[in-house]
Design an enzyme around this catalytic site. Structure first.
Site, PDB file in Angstrom:
ATOM      1  N   LEU A 137      20.262 -30.554  28.360  1.00 46.40           N
ATOM      2  CA  LEU A 137      21.668 -30.166  28.324  1.00 46.40           C
ATOM      3  C   LEU A 137      21.997 -29.678  26.923  1.00 46.40           C
ATOM      4  CD1 LEU A 137      23.540 -33.017  30.279  1.00 46.40           C
ATOM      5  CD2 LEU A 137      23.005 -30.722  31.088  1.00 46.40           C
ATOM      6  N   ASP A 138      22.929 -28.725  26.820  1.00 43.72           N
ATOM      7  CA  ASP A 138      23.375 -28.249  25.518  1.00 43.72           C
ATOM      8  C   ASP A 138      24.056 -29.378  24.758  1.00 43.72           C
ATOM      9  OD1 ASP A 138      22.509 -25.760  26.328  1.00 43.72           O
ATOM     10  OD2 ASP A 138      24.501 -25.115  26.979  1.00 43.72           O
ATOM     11  N   VAL A 139      24.184 -29.214  23.459  1.00 43.58           N
ATOM     12  CA  VAL A 139      24.767 -30.253  22.609  1.00 43.58           C
ATOM     13  C   VAL A 139      26.193 -30.594  23.029  1.00 43.58           C
ATOM     14  CG1 VAL A 139      25.557 -28.587  20.868  1.00 43.58           C
ATOM     15  CG2 VAL A 139      25.131 -30.965  20.196  1.00 43.58           C
TER      16      VAL A 139
END
EC number: 5.4.99.19
Length: 233
Positions: A100-102
């Site tokens: 998942l993205d930050v």
């Protein structure tokens, strides 16, 4: 299995370190202090060290509720890695089965079983992933139809695979989106292709595995056997 071998496997310790741990008197087997590495332990035994129950080390399958601000990698020079949220041994053997993205929250699966994670991440298996999405602008009346047909992402030759979108709250520009592939920043790029922007993104499901509602951001638990097996179906 010998107790010292069990400690080596469970704690990632050397045989010398396991012997030292045993001599400390902090290891119990079925609530009895054991200092000998020759003691035999079975799957039915409860082994504890410093009051913490240890498990025979086999493949690990973990569900993490990833908070915002953490990256899905072992090292990052700018952000916290999500691995700091885990209290596990042999951390270097674990990897993410899909990232998942930050700034994205929600379900992340972590394992040391490469074949299992490949079943999730390999494009040929088309593993479903469901996201709760909040958009910057109102939901277009044609969004569901266009996403079901596939949209053209920037710098991509092929259309995305058909995706399913349902409106959760039109006033809040909130939708659920299920995709069947895992391209880079895919959900954000799909809505960008429709002329909108993702303000907030939260993953709720991977395949048949849903984020446990009892988990708070930053908490994790081991998967049930049913959840583990669902990946192979």
């Amino acid at each position: 299995m010998r107790l010292d071998k069990f400690l080596c496997d469970a704690l990632g310790a050397t045989r010398k370190e396991a012997t030292k741990i045993l001599k400390s008197g902090e290891v119990t087997v079925n609530e009895q202090v054991q200092k000998s590495g020759a003691v035999k332990v079975t799957e039915e035994c409860v082994v504890e060290w410093q009051g913490r129950e240890l498990a025979m080390q086999g493949p690990r399958y973990i569900m993490l509720y990833k908070p915002e601000g953490f990256v899905c990698s072992h090292e990052d020079g700018f952000n916290h890695t999500a691995f700091v949220l885990l209290d596990e041994v042999k951390m270097d053997e674990l990897h993410f089965a899909g990232r998942l993205d930050v700034d994205t929250t929600g379900l992340v699966l972590i394992t040391d079983d490469g074949k299992w994670s490949h079943r999730i991440t390999s494009p040929k298996h088309k593993c479903d992933k469901t996201y709760r999405v909040w958009l910057a602008d109102p939901i277009g009346s044609d969004y569901a139809e266009k996403l079901a047909e596939g949209v053209q992402l920037r710098n991509e030759k092929e259309l995305t695979l058909p995706a399913q979108m349902t409106i959760v709250n039109a006033d809040e520009n909130e939708v659920l989106l299920t995709i069947h592939e895992g391209k880079y920043h895919q959900v954000k790029r799909m809505f960008a292709a429709l002329g909108n922007k993702v303000e907030q993104l939260h993953r709720e499901r991977i395949g048949a595995i849903e984020l446990d509602e009892s988990l708070e951001p930053g908490e994790y638990r081991y998967l049930t056997q049913e959840e583990i097996d669902s990946v192979w179906k």
